[in-house]
Design a protein around this motif. Structure first.
Motif, PDB file in Angstrom:
ATOM      1  N   GLN A  31      14.907  40.046  46.802  1.00 21.59           N
ATOM      2  CA  GLN A  31      14.214  40.350  45.555  1.00 21.59           C
ATOM      3  C   GLN A  31      13.765  41.807  45.560  1.00 21.59           C
ATOM      4  O   GLN A  31      13.240  42.316  46.552  1.00 21.59           O
ATOM      5  N   GLY A  52      17.437  40.297  39.352  1.00 22.92           N
ATOM      6  CA  GLY A  52      16.200  40.716  40.003  1.00 22.92           C
ATOM      7  C   GLY A  52      16.402  41.059  41.458  1.00 22.92           C
ATOM      8  O   GLY A  52      15.467  40.990  42.258  1.00 22.92           O
ATOM      9  N   HIS A  53      17.642  41.438  41.822  1.00 21.49           N
ATOM     10  CA  HIS A  53      17.951  41.769  43.216  1.00 21.49           C
ATOM     11  C   HIS A  53      18.174  43.275  43.353  1.00 21.49           C
ATOM     12  O   HIS A  53      18.735  43.919  42.470  1.00 21.49           O
TER      13      HIS A  53
END
Length: 488
Positions: free
Chosen positions: A249, A198-199
């Protein structure tokens, strides 16, 4: 003159539309203001002023408090709107970046300027707003960070300087080094690992508003005392969506072509956060303009190229439909000396109308082939079109027997799965939820006829776009993929 390319790393009184006998007019509520904007024809290049044209990529109107949205926060844009004329019903002419920007910069529909496909480059034969201003003696500059409008696609035409702000490369690699095969492989591995976590690395797809502001400020530092035209294109809130302050994020279209419908609310909140982030830096831009003493006399346009979808019609992102979450965009025009400040305009306008209006306000001749008209006149019909990722779409909005009708037509078997004909009463169904194509045959027939007429007119003076060979340029492919355009 050829541009010097710099590649860097990194209200209220309301106007109401009156349609009668096929002619669109307008009147001000709250007094006789019929001549309030006569300045649109005043001025001349010899006494021209400064013009700032701001485009925010992927900003839909109904996610702004100025357009009635209660969940978002844009205090700086809200303050700016009190100095400007707000157009309530402004519609873009395509729902993805390159054709829409081309319409904003040329005053032509996509069928006329020819920029439709992913390989299409702005034709040399078209005259851009920058070329018109340059011919009139203005110093012209552009700052962009979306690869779709980089010099690679010929959008630098007419600019004395045009800064395309490149993404950050892995490990600080240069633009040339980033094309090396080994680095490309490492880059793909890095992106996949980040996506699973999720980066998304900030700056990996485009430079954010703070960096764009730096380059705008650099132009203002060196700007001449005479007339100038500055085009500044911000990418926030285009995906990747980031949390702010940055914490690593992020959520990108490139890694999530088809998000889970259950993620719609989460993505909507991330999108709203990106809008607020842009607004913070927009406030800093306005403060800088005021500090320099140029704000009061400045002509300034703030608008968007298209919106974004969050499952309103069964999908996400943009570029594959012509519903109003994609077409309804914000539009603000700040005139010098506070003229019209805080007023709102209710008649229909289009992106193609921005270019001729800016030229007219400065007394600069509008070039041949421009299809837009003065924003302050309004129009009785809007038109949008595109051919993107196998979806060939056209749309028209008209007034008929007291109703506002919007027709959308799509090619059979289109990848998005759209019906070939959809008709909406957008005056009472602004969310386009109730398709009346099968139940109102009379309105459908009228709408189809008007759409065909609009499509024919859009092709007037059609130019052939130059096609670039994306298959031979891996760097071009990668940059488009980073923005979610995965390739046909």
């Amino acid at each position: 003159s050829p541009a010097r390319l710099m590649l860097r790393p990194y209200g209220s009184i309301a106007l109401t539309a009156l349609v009668a006998a096929g002619t669109l007019g307008f009147a001000f509520l709250g007094g006789d203001k019929a001549s309030a904007f006569k300045g649109a024809q005043a001025g001349s290049p010899s006494n021209g002023g400064q013009v700032l044209f701001v485009v925010i990529d992927t900003l839909r109107a109904d996610h702004l408090p100025a357009y009635g949205y209660s969940a978002g926060k844009t205090p700086h844009l809200d303050a700016f709107s009190k100095d400007a004329v707000r157009f309530e019903r402004a519609y873009t002419n395509a729902s993805w970046t390159r054709p829409s920007f081309a319409s904003l910069m040329t005053g032509r529909y996509a069928s006329s300027h020819g920029v439709m496909s992913k390989a299409a480059s702005l034709p040399d034969a078209v005259e851009t707003v920058a070329e018109s201003f340059s011919r009139a003696g203005y110093n012209t500059a552009g700052v962009v960070t979306n690869y779709n409008v980089a010099p690679f696609f010929n959008f630098q035409q007419g600019f004395d300087s045009y800064s395309y702000l490149t993404p950050n490369f892995l490990f600080g690699a240069s633009d040339t080094a980033a094309k090396l095969s080994l680095l490309q492989i490492v880059k793909k591995i890095d992106e996949k690992l980040r996506a699973k976590l999720g980066h998304v690395a900030p700056g990996s797809a485009y430079q954010d508003a703070s960096v764009v502001n730096q380059h705008v400020s650099e132009f203002l530092d060196r700007a001449p005392k005479g007339p100038w035209f500055l085009f500044a294109a911000y990418m926030d809130p285009h995906d990747p969506y980031f949390t702010h302050p940055y914490d690593g994020q992020g959520y990108s279209r490139a890694a999530h072509i088809k998000p889970d419908p259950a993620e719609a609310d989460m993505l909507r909140k991330l999108y709203d956060g990106e809008i607020t982030f842009w607004d913070e830096h927009f406030g800093k831009l306005v403060s800088d303009l005021k500090r320099r003493g140029v704000y009061d006399d400045l002509t300034m346009v703030v608008t968007s190229d298209h919106g974004e979808e969050f499952m309103e019609h069964g999908g996400f992102w943009h570029g594959t439909t012509l519903y109003d979450e994609q077409l309804h965009v914000p539009l603000f025009v700040k005139l010098p000396k506070g003229e019209g400040a805080g007023t709102s305009v209710a008649h229909w306008v289009e992106s193609v109308d921005v270019m001729p209006t800016l030229l007219g306000l400065q007394g600069v001749p509008v070039p041949e082939g421009v299809q837009g008209i003065d924003l302050f006149r309004g129009k009785a019909q809007t038109f949008a079109e595109e051919s993107h990722e196998g979806n060939v779409l056209r749309s028209s909005r008209i007034q008929h027997q007291g109703s506002s009708l919007k027709l959308i037509v799509a090619n059979p078997g289109n990848p998005r799965g759209l019906k070939q004909r959809e008709l909406y009463r957008v005056d009472i169904d602004p969310g386009e939820k109730q398709d009346v194509a099968s139940s109102d045959e009379s309105s459908l027939a009228v709408s189809e006829h008007e759409l065909e007429q609009a499509a024919k007119q859009a092709k007037t003076g059609a130019l052939k776009a130059r096609e670039v060979d994306l298959g031979m340029d891996q760097a071009a492919q990668d940059r488009l993929k980073a923005l979610g355009y995965a390739g046909d």
